[in-house]
Design an enzyme around this catalytic site. Structure first.
Site, PDB file in Angstrom:
ATOM      1  N   LYS A 100      -1.634  15.791   2.323  1.00  0.00           N
ATOM      2  CA  LYS A 100      -1.250  14.380   2.410  1.00  0.00           C
ATOM      3  C   LYS A 100      -1.154  13.910   3.859  1.00  0.00           C
ATOM      4  CE  LYS A 100      -0.181  10.514   0.496  1.00  0.00           C
ATOM      5  NZ  LYS A 100      -1.258   9.788  -0.188  1.00  0.00           N
TER       6      LYS A 100
ATOM      7  N   CYS B  83      13.215   3.049  -2.647  1.00  0.00           N
ATOM      8  CA  CYS B  83      14.397   3.850  -2.386  1.00  0.00           C
ATOM      9  C   CYS B  83      14.993   4.306  -3.712  1.00  0.00           C
ATOM     10  CB  CYS B  83      15.436   3.053  -1.611  1.00  0.00           C
ATOM     11  SG  CYS B  83      14.781   2.222  -0.138  1.00  0.00           S
TER      12      CYS B  83
ATOM     13  N   TRP C  47      14.270   4.568   1.979  1.00  0.00           N
ATOM     14  CA  TRP C  47      12.935   4.476   2.584  1.00  0.00           C
ATOM     15  C   TRP C  47      12.942   3.181   3.379  1.00  0.00           C
ATOM     16  CZ3 TRP C  47       8.727   7.638   2.787  1.00  0.00           C
ATOM     17  CH2 TRP C  47       7.522   7.072   3.184  1.00  0.00           C
TER      18      TRP C  47
ATOM     19  N   ASN D  20      17.803  -1.738  -3.542  1.00  0.00           N
ATOM     20  CA  ASN D  20      16.369  -1.465  -3.410  1.00  0.00           C
ATOM     21  C   ASN D  20      15.628  -2.794  -3.434  1.00  0.00           C
ATOM     22  OD1 ASN D  20      16.888   1.240  -3.479  1.00  0.00           O
ATOM     23  ND2 ASN D  20      16.127   1.566  -5.554  1.00  0.00           N
ATOM     24  N   GLY D  21      14.517  -2.866  -2.728  1.00  0.00           N
ATOM     25  CA  GLY D  21      13.733  -4.099  -2.711  1.00  0.00           C
ATOM     26  C   GLY D  21      13.839  -4.781  -1.362  1.00  0.00           C
TER      27      GLY D  21
ATOM     28  N   GLU E  16     -14.622   3.434   1.095  1.00  0.00           N
ATOM     29  CA  GLU E  16     -13.365   3.902   0.508  1.00  0.00           C
ATOM     30  C   GLU E  16     -13.562   4.341  -0.937  1.00  0.00           C
ATOM     31  OE1 GLU E  16      -9.303   4.794  -0.100  1.00  0.00           O
ATOM     32  OE2 GLU E  16     -10.647   4.778   1.630  1.00  0.00           O
TER      33      GLU E  16
ATOM     34  N   HIS F 224     -33.545   1.596   4.844  1.00  0.00           N
ATOM     35  CA  HIS F 224     -33.709   2.306   6.124  1.00  0.00           C
ATOM     36  C   HIS F 224     -33.405   3.791   5.956  1.00  0.00           C
ATOM     37  CE1 HIS F 224     -34.321  -1.396   8.332  1.00  0.00           C
ATOM     38  NE2 HIS F 224     -33.282  -1.908   7.717  1.00  0.00           N
TER      39      HIS F 224
ATOM     40  N   GLU G  53     -12.899  12.891  -2.905  1.00  0.00           N
ATOM     41  CA  GLU G  53     -11.635  13.605  -2.733  1.00  0.00           C
ATOM     42  C   GLU G  53     -11.164  14.285  -4.016  1.00  0.00           C
ATOM     43  OE1 GLU G  53      -8.984  11.428   0.664  1.00  0.00           O
ATOM     44  OE2 GLU G  53      -9.353  10.263  -1.152  1.00  0.00           O
TER      45      GLU G  53
ATOM     46  N   LYS H 118     -12.732   8.105  -2.289  1.00  0.00           N
ATOM     47  CA  LYS H 118     -11.833   8.418  -3.399  1.00  0.00           C
ATOM     48  C   LYS H 118     -12.512   9.358  -4.401  1.00  0.00           C
ATOM     49  CE  LYS H 118      -8.583   7.498  -2.094  1.00  0.00           C
ATOM     50  NZ  LYS H 118      -8.919   7.116  -0.802  1.00  0.00           N
TER      51      LYS H 118
ATOM     52  N   ARG I 283      11.680   9.328  -3.542  1.00  0.00           N
ATOM     53  CA  ARG I 283      11.561   7.887  -3.311  1.00  0.00           C
ATOM     54  C   ARG I 283      11.959   7.484  -1.895  1.00  0.00           C
ATOM     55  NH1 ARG I 283      11.939   4.128  -7.751  1.00  0.00           N
ATOM     56  NH2 ARG I 283      11.399   5.155  -9.695  1.00  0.00           N
TER      57      ARG I 283
END
Length: 602
Positions: A597, A2, A75, A99-100, A478, A501, A485, A482, A27
């Site tokens: 995104k 945040c 957030w 925040n946190g 993954e 195979h 992308e 990456k 944020r």
């Protein structure tokens, strides 16, 4: 993640705070709020959604003269995005922003409610202001009450508090979440990032963990556990974009480095010494669940595949994984005794959302793993586990994947507890391994420098194989994604045992193989698979704690006490490899071509 802004001075406070929050809106944009004390009068404004909604509410408000003010853009981590849950939070005569995550907020809240304190929000933050006012009733000064308050907080926090008991002061504390103090003549500014005070403050002091204190007009009083200290101010840079990136070249690079910190926030309040605790699942009935189906796309699909190994291994319950875009059209057989889990970073992924609606219509219980509270998938689901990754600006997900995988690992263990499929000792061992993950995610400079040097060798050729076994197969998928992308080079992830195979037909000196070779899981098996590729003259980059003689390049990992610890350390290495190759190719790492995104179309 945040945004916080605070100000002590005589200037018009509304614009200072709104302008600062505007710079921090990246944020968090679930809600925003401001509290101001001028002439002994306390004013509050809150709005849900974009900051423009708050700005509209405050368009006729003015606050000239000496006073204090605090603002926040949120957030959500605890509670839905509503005005009641928006910061600042009010006690009886004080306001707080934070925040946190306060890890022990539930215990503190229960104790304060017994004292008669009334909570109106679902957040952990509200605990701080009630705790402060409780201590203030016992102490001679607000500062002593604030000292006692922060001494009771466990977890990560950056917090500002104002109170009518001391209307000329802002009280502040920092532990684990960023906060800084800006200075210009007699004015004092607070913010979670220096972009919020650029053009206003000329000097800055970056608070360290464990520091706290208070500010009055032109004066700062700073303390740590050793007593009062003098802040070492430095000139404030005026480059906003660079400041948002905290000195990193790209947001993706910054987000890779952030993973250690955000993982701690993902686990806070959930990993107890001997058990996993999900407040969100307290009233979620799992007794009649006989199987699990997970639906996701892209990176989220890879975290789902990882979870399928963990759920079946730990909770002993069948787990099937579906690509959402395929699930929608396969006329699936759905059983009401199946728990349907969807995973999405944004919570707006169109295919995943439609799959969720299908499951709801079929009467299945639904659970969302998501990073955005109040998103469409969250609103549609029966329950949600937020990943708490904060906003991710790089299109190629990094910390989103890491936090999704951690939440799913915790969920696997939580279900094992409920189903009693693991011994108490084994559960403790898993939790102990979890607590080591933030350390395994720390990017070591020597490793990053080595990857930077190696990357120049991987700019040509006809493609990449990423190979692994068990949970390292989804990680290979993954890693390949990456690289695809952001570098636009062809890369594929494979189960290592599948090389013979068919895919091994592509093996030659122009093929690069990234081999994930964990010590704790099937090492000898994958070593044999890599030897087969090496015999065909493939260029091998081995990632392992154990040296491998046939590797052309070798990145040595250091954590090998548990497969998941190795998993996360290797994950960081594959992310950095994709980053460095892409940078050498001159690509826009944060905004790769053809990608968005949030995929809100089929």
């Amino acid at each position: 993640m945040c945004g916080i802004v605070g100000y002590v001075g005589r200037a018009e406070k509304t614009e200072i705070l709104l302008d600062g929050l505007q710079e921090l809106e990246y944020r968090g944009y679930d809600s925003a709020g401001i509290a101001i004390i001028t002439n002994q009068s306390l004013q509050e404004f809150k709005a849900v959604g974009k900051l423009s909604n708050l700005r509209e509410k405050m368009q006729h408000f003015k606050s000239d003269g000496l006073g204090v003010s605090i603002g926040h853009t949120r957030w959500a981590t605890h509670g839905k995005p509503t005005e009641l849950n928006a910061h600042p939070h009010l006690g009886s005569y004080s306001y707080v922003v934070h925040n946190g995550i306060i890890e022990n907020y539930q215990q503190l809240k229960t104790s304060l409610e017994k004292e008669g304190k009334k909570f109106i929000s679902q957040t952990d933050t509200e605990t701080i202001v009630h705790l402060f006012e409780s201590y203030h009733q016992q102490e001679t000064t607000p500062f002593l009450a604030f000292e006692k308050t922060i001494a009771q907080l466990d977890g990560a926090y950056a917090t500002l508090l104002i109170t009518q008991a001391s209307p000329e002061s802002i009280y502040f504390a920092k532990n684990g979440s960023p906060m800084l103090i800006g200075f210009h003549e007699d004015e004092i500014f607070f913010a979670s990032s220096d972009t919020a005070i650029m053009g206003k403050a000329s000097e800055v002091y970056y608070l360290e963990d464990g520091e706290y204190g208070y500010a009055k007009e032109g004066a700062l009083f700073l303390f740590n556990e050793e007593g009062e200290k003098i802040p070492h101010k430095q000139p404030l840079s005026q480059n906003r974009l660079s400041s948002q990136k905290d000195g990193f070249r790209f947001f993706m690079e910054k987000e890779i480095y952030e993973q250690s910190r955000v993982m701690s926030e993902t686990m806070m309040g959930r990993t107890l010494p001997e058990a996993i605790y999900f407040d969100e699942l307290q009233h979620f009935n799992l007794d009649e669940i006989e199987s699990i189906k997970i639906c996701a796309c892209g990176t989220s699909y890879h975290s789902a595949l990882t979870a399928s190994y963990l759920i079946e291994r730990l909770a002993k319950i069948r787990c099937d994984v579906e690509i959402a875009s395929e699930f929608r059209y396969k006329e699936p057989l759905l059983d009401t005794k199946t728990l349907f889990i969807t995973i999405s970073q944004s919570g707006e992924t169109a295919d995943t959302l439609e799959a969720l609606k299908m499951a709801k219509r079929a009467g299945l219980r639904t659970l969302a793993i998501c990073n955005v509270d109040n998103s469409s998938i969250v609103r549609e689901s029966d329950a949600t586990l937020l990943t708490r990754a904060g906003i991710e600006k790089g299109v190629a997900s990094t910390k989103a994947f890491a936090t999704q995988t951690m939440v799913l690992w915790m969920l696997s263990l939580f279900m094992a507890q409920e189903r009693k499929t693991l011994s108490t000792e084994r559960i403790k061992e898993e939790i102990e391994a979890m607590l080591h993950i933030p350390k395994a995610l720390i990017v070591e400079e020597r490793v990053h420098q080595k990857i930077h040097r190696l990357s120049k060798r991987y700019l040509h050729g006809h493609g990449f194989f990423f190979i692994g076994r068990d949970i390292f197969f989804p990680l290979a998928l993954e890693g390949a994604l990456k690289l695809k992308e952001i570098s636009y080079l062809h890369a594929e992830g494979y189960p290592a045992g599948e090389m013979k195979h068919g895919p091994i037909a592509l093996a030659d000196s122009e093929l690069f193989t990234i081999a994930l070779m964990p010590k704790t899981m099937h090492y000898e098996k994958i070593k044999s698979n890599v030897e087969e590729l090496s015999a065909r003259d493939t260029t091998i980059l081995a990632i392992s704690p154990l040296a491998f003689d046939l590797a052309d390049d070798f990145i040595q990992t250091i954590h090998d006490a548990h497969p998941m610890i190795e998993f996360f350390e290797m994950m960081v290495i594959t992310q950095l490899l994709a980053l460095e190759i892409s940078i050498r190719l001159g690509n826009d790492v944060d905004m790769p071509r053809n990608l968005a995104k949030s995929v809100t179309v089929e």
